[in-house]
Design a protein around this motif. Structure first.
Motif, PDB file in Angstrom:
ATOM      1  N   LYS A 192       0.863  -1.174   0.000  1.00  0.00           N
ATOM      2  CA  LYS A 192       0.000   0.000   0.000  1.00  0.00           C
ATOM      3  C   LYS A 192       0.900   1.224   0.000  1.00  0.00           C
ATOM      4  N   VAL A 193       0.743   2.032  -1.022  1.00  0.00           N
ATOM      5  CA  VAL A 193       1.540   3.242  -1.150  1.00  0.00           C
ATOM      6  C   VAL A 193       0.596   4.424  -1.063  1.00  0.00           C
ATOM      7  N   GLU A 194       0.885   5.331  -0.184  1.00  0.00           N
ATOM      8  CA  GLU A 194       0.094   6.548  -0.066  1.00  0.00           C
ATOM      9  C   GLU A 194       0.937   7.707  -0.553  1.00  0.00           C
ATOM     10  N   VAL A 195       0.329   8.538  -1.360  1.00  0.00           N
ATOM     11  CA  VAL A 195       1.014   9.709  -1.880  1.00  0.00           C
ATOM     12  C   VAL A 195       0.377  10.938  -1.244  1.00  0.00           C
ATOM     13  N   HIS A 196       1.185  11.723  -0.592  1.00  0.00           N
ATOM     14  CA  HIS A 196       0.726  12.959   0.034  1.00  0.00           C
ATOM     15  C   HIS A 196       1.406  14.115  -0.679  1.00  0.00           C
ATOM     16  N   LEU A 197       0.599  15.031  -1.194  1.00  0.00           N
ATOM     17  CA  LEU A 197       1.159  16.200  -1.856  1.00  0.00           C
ATOM     18  C   LEU A 197       1.612  17.210  -0.818  1.00  0.00           C
ATOM     19  N   GLU A 198       2.737  17.840  -1.104  1.00  0.00           N
ATOM     20  CA  GLU A 198       3.295  18.866  -0.233  1.00  0.00           C
ATOM     21  C   GLU A 198       3.294  20.179  -0.997  1.00  0.00           C
ATOM     22  N   ASP A 199       2.843  21.233  -0.334  1.00  0.00           N
ATOM     23  CA  ASP A 199       2.805  22.556  -0.950  1.00  0.00           C
ATOM     24  C   ASP A 199       4.219  22.966  -1.338  1.00  0.00           C
ATOM     25  N   ASP A 200       4.411  23.279  -2.615  1.00  0.00           N
ATOM     26  CA  ASP A 200       5.737  23.634  -3.103  1.00  0.00           C
ATOM     27  C   ASP A 200       6.221  24.995  -2.603  1.00  0.00           C
ATOM     28  N   LEU A 201       5.315  25.814  -2.077  1.00  0.00           N
ATOM     29  CA  LEU A 201       5.727  27.116  -1.558  1.00  0.00           C
ATOM     30  C   LEU A 201       6.081  27.080  -0.082  1.00  0.00           C
ATOM     31  N   ASP A 202       5.204  26.468   0.735  1.00  0.00           N
ATOM     32  CA  ASP A 202       5.430  26.554   2.176  1.00  0.00           C
ATOM     33  C   ASP A 202       5.670  25.212   2.860  1.00  0.00           C
TER      34      ASP A 202
ATOM     35  N   THR B 255      -5.346  27.570  -0.097  1.00  0.00           N
ATOM     36  CA  THR B 255      -5.082  28.999   0.095  1.00  0.00           C
ATOM     37  C   THR B 255      -4.095  29.516  -0.935  1.00  0.00           C
ATOM     38  N   ASN B 256      -2.977  28.800  -1.120  1.00  0.00           N
ATOM     39  CA  ASN B 256      -1.967  29.250  -2.081  1.00  0.00           C
ATOM     40  C   ASN B 256      -2.452  29.113  -3.521  1.00  0.00           C
ATOM     41  N   ALA B 257      -3.275  28.105  -3.804  1.00  0.00           N
ATOM     42  CA  ALA B 257      -3.841  27.957  -5.142  1.00  0.00           C
ATOM     43  C   ALA B 257      -4.741  29.146  -5.459  1.00  0.00           C
ATOM     44  N   GLU B 258      -5.546  29.550  -4.482  1.00  0.00           N
ATOM     45  CA  GLU B 258      -6.422  30.703  -4.691  1.00  0.00           C
ATOM     46  C   GLU B 258      -5.607  31.978  -4.883  1.00  0.00           C
ATOM     47  N   LYS B 259      -4.512  32.131  -4.141  1.00  0.00           N
ATOM     48  CA  LYS B 259      -3.653  33.314  -4.311  1.00  0.00           C
ATOM     49  C   LYS B 259      -3.083  33.364  -5.727  1.00  0.00           C
TER      50      LYS B 259
END
Length: 107
Positions: A4-14, A38-42
């Motif tokens: 089982k592999v879980e992929v978690h995305l990490e915000d590239d800015l913060d 929040t950063n996507a909306e910005k």
């Protein structure tokens, strides 16, 4: 053996958790960036005036969220393979590059 592999995305800015991958083009180069809501909306707010003043092209139907490509992977096949091999992938949205790379390496 089950894996089982879980992929978690990490915000590239913060560095925090990311909920979305934004795809955009600047100066003829395509970019992907993983961002929190929040950063996507910005980013969208910053680009919106330029997108509204610009002209749409046939390359992309939306200036931020899609990218046309003749070499796009067959996501349906990748999702089916991923689920059959114990990877956790959503039914919609971007498939993490690590999962795509693993699929490509086995096919």
């Amino acid at each position: 053996m089950t894996q089982k592999v879980e992929v978690h995305l990490e915000d590239d800015l913060d560095g925090g958790p990311a909920e979305d991958t934004i795809i955009f083009t600047l100066d003829g180069k395509d970019y992907d960036i993983d961002l929190s809501a929040t950063n996507a909306e910005k980013l969208c707010e910053a680009l919106r005036p330029y997108a509204e003043a610009g002209r749409k092209t046939t390359r992309s139907s939306s200036p931020l969220r899609t990218r046309a490509s003749s070499s796009a992977p067959d996501t349906a096949k990748i999702r089916a393979w991923s689920k059959a091999n114990g990877y956790q992938v959503s039914d919609r949205g971007r498939i993490h590059q690590t999962v795509q790379d693993t699929y490509n390496a086995t096919h």
